[in-house]
Design an enzyme around this catalytic site. Structure first.
Site, mmCIF file in Angstrom:
data_model
loop_
_atom_site.group_PDB
_atom_site.id
_atom_site.type_symbol
_atom_site.label_atom_id
_atom_site.label_comp_id
_atom_site.label_asym_id
_atom_site.label_seq_id
_atom_site.Cartn_x
_atom_site.Cartn_y
_atom_site.Cartn_z
ATOM 1 N N HIS A 32 0.838 -1.324 0.005
ATOM 2 C CA HIS A 32 -0.110 0.212 -0.165
ATOM 3 C C HIS A 32 0.637 1.826 -0.014
ATOM 4 C CE1 HIS A 32 -3.480 -2.245 0.358
ATOM 5 N NE2 HIS A 32 -2.846 -2.739 1.367
ATOM 6 N N ASP A 39 -5.129 -8.823 -3.368
ATOM 7 C CA ASP A 39 -5.663 -8.504 -1.636
ATOM 8 C C ASP A 39 -6.355 -8.664 -1.533
ATOM 9 O OD1 ASP A 39 -5.228 -6.930 0.980
ATOM 10 O OD2 ASP A 39 -5.326 -4.903 0.440
#
Length: 452
Positions: free
Chosen positions: A268, A319
């Site tokens: 991220h 994810d």
């Protein structure tokens, strides 16, 4: 000797026509020939690594889209996720992961970095083998033929400053000694498998301590470096909490206290200052961007323009698996930057350059690096992890060269992936996996049990 013979191929040297690839018994490219008559239609591309996956979350995709009584955020979503995962047992994780991995292969991923922190029973009691849950995802990858970088997750604390874990986090908990046993078990289980790499992950700075993580890294990197992944700076609350605890932003703290280099992947890294952005780019680490999940959770936009200007490397991941598509992740990476900067072709990298080609090349290379695997290009000596796009598909017909990538990424959601090879073995042919029906049935049965 296995061969592939296609009309278009994106080699490490660039586009070539009528290409014949020879693959040895070990699954490595041994010879590349161009301008060879008799090619089959299709566009051969290096396979994409999905560098961030939580397999168990595939089972709850779409179940957190109802508004709560307060403003929804990552933290309210996490409560729902914790409730869901309490019931999952090893055989159920296997069924969920196998379904997910078939979906990854069919969409064009050839490898997954499985960030696996669901280690123990809901009470926190250990299974007989502490690596049981990670071994289930490894078995699912082998069953489906997907390459895997296994990333067992060290998770010891419930917040910055070594706060105690909550009740719903007991499944994740390991001290350094137990965590090293899990890694050892996985290394033993994959010692002779060329499709598998074993690395490790620290869940986040809020979930690990400096001393414990340092002990783990020192033990695992005595002989050779291995992939190290970590969630970092995903949410503004995380940034603010880290500053309140340490006086530093999360990425600042990480860079100041650990040797972050080309073996690291920062997942991220959404909320970085300009100086952090430049420092990560200069470290050689890869940033793992997950645009569909980051959009779903309302995380924010990654500072891609400045990061790439500074020479930073990135890969993509699905994810939470609310979407399982490399083309969609790449599309939303670029679209997010267009929305942020109110411009077009933001990440193309220069005049007359193809946006699709630029971001595809970078994501393939960054994904292979973050997974610690000898793939990410079509070249002699590289692992034969490839996808073949159907050039007769309506999205791709009458396209050539970089137009094929631009059209695949930016012209729709219809799947144009026809064939997939992992280690030279055809695992997707004509858009289908040989075991997909049986795997889907097992997944549906598992979901029925979990929902009940």
């Amino acid at each position: 000797m296995n061969t592939l013979h296609v009309t278009h191929a994106l080699l490490s040297t660039g586009w070539a026509e009528n290409v014949r690839i020879s693959i040895d018994a070990a699954g490595t490219v041994s010879k590349i020939e161009t301008d060879i008559a008799g090619a089959n239609s299709g566009c051969l591309l290096p396979g994409m690594a999905n560098l961030h996956s939580h397999a168990h979350q595939r089972a709850m995709a779409g179940l957190a889209e109802r508004a709560g009584s307060t403003d929804d955020s990552f933290w309210t979503w996490r409560k729902i996720m914790y409730q869901f995962l309490q019931a999952i047992q090893p055989e159920q994780l296997h069924a969920i992961a196998a379904q997910l991995y078939v979906e990854m292969l069919k969409s064009g991923y050839t490898r997954v970095a499985e960030f696996q922190y669901l280690h123990h029973q809901p009470s926190g009691q250990h299974y007989d083998n502490p690596a049981e849950m990670s071994l289930q995802t490894l078995q699912a990858a082998r069953e489906t033929g997907l390459g895997m970088t296994n990333l067992p997750v060290h998770y010891q604390f419930g917040g910055f400053g070594e706060q105690p874990l909550g009740q719903q986090q007991q499944r994740f908990a390991n001290d350094p000694e137990l965590f090293l046993r899990i890694v050892e078990e996985l290394q033993h289980a994959s010692a002779n498998d060329a499709n598998v790499v074993t690395g490790m992950a620290a869940h986040s700075l809020r979930a690990v301590g400096k001393q414990g993580l340092s002990t783990i890294l020192a033990s695992l990197q005595k002989d050779s470096a291995l992939p190290v992944h970590i969630h970092i700076a995903e949410q503004t609350k995380e940034v603010n909490d880290c500053i309140a605890w340490s006086g530093l932003r999360p990425v600042e703290y990480l860079l100041d206290n650990f040797k972050v280099d080309q073996h690291w992947c920062l997942i991220h890294a959404t909320h970085m200052s300009e100086s952090e952005t430049r420092a990560v780019a200069g470290s050689g680490a890869v940033v793992g961007i997950c645009p569909a999940t980051e959009g779903n959770l309302g995380d924010g936009f990654f500072n891609a323009v400045e990061y790439l200007k500074a020479g930073g490397q990135f890969g993509i991941g699905s994810d939470s698996h609310i979407s399982v598509s490399p083309s969609e992740e790449l599309r939303w990476l670029e679209y997010g930057q267009r929305l942020l900067h109110r411009s077009r072709n933001v990440l193309a990298g220069g005049y007359e350059r193809s946006t699709g080609r630029t971001i595809f090349d970078k994501a393939v290379a960054g994904g292979a690096q973050a997974c610690g695997h000898n793939s990410g290009a079509i070249a002699v000596g590289k692992r034969a992890d490839f996808i073949v796009l159907d050039t007769n598909h309506p999205l791709l017909c009458e396209r050539s060269g970089d137009e094929l990538l631009d059209s695949w990424i930016f012209s729709g959601n219809s799947n144009a992936v026809r064939d997939v090879c992992v280690g030279g073995k055809h695992v997707i042919q004509g858009g289908h996996h040989a075991q997909e029906a049986a795997i889907a049935d097992r997944f549906k049965s598992t979901l029925k049990t979990l929902r009940n």
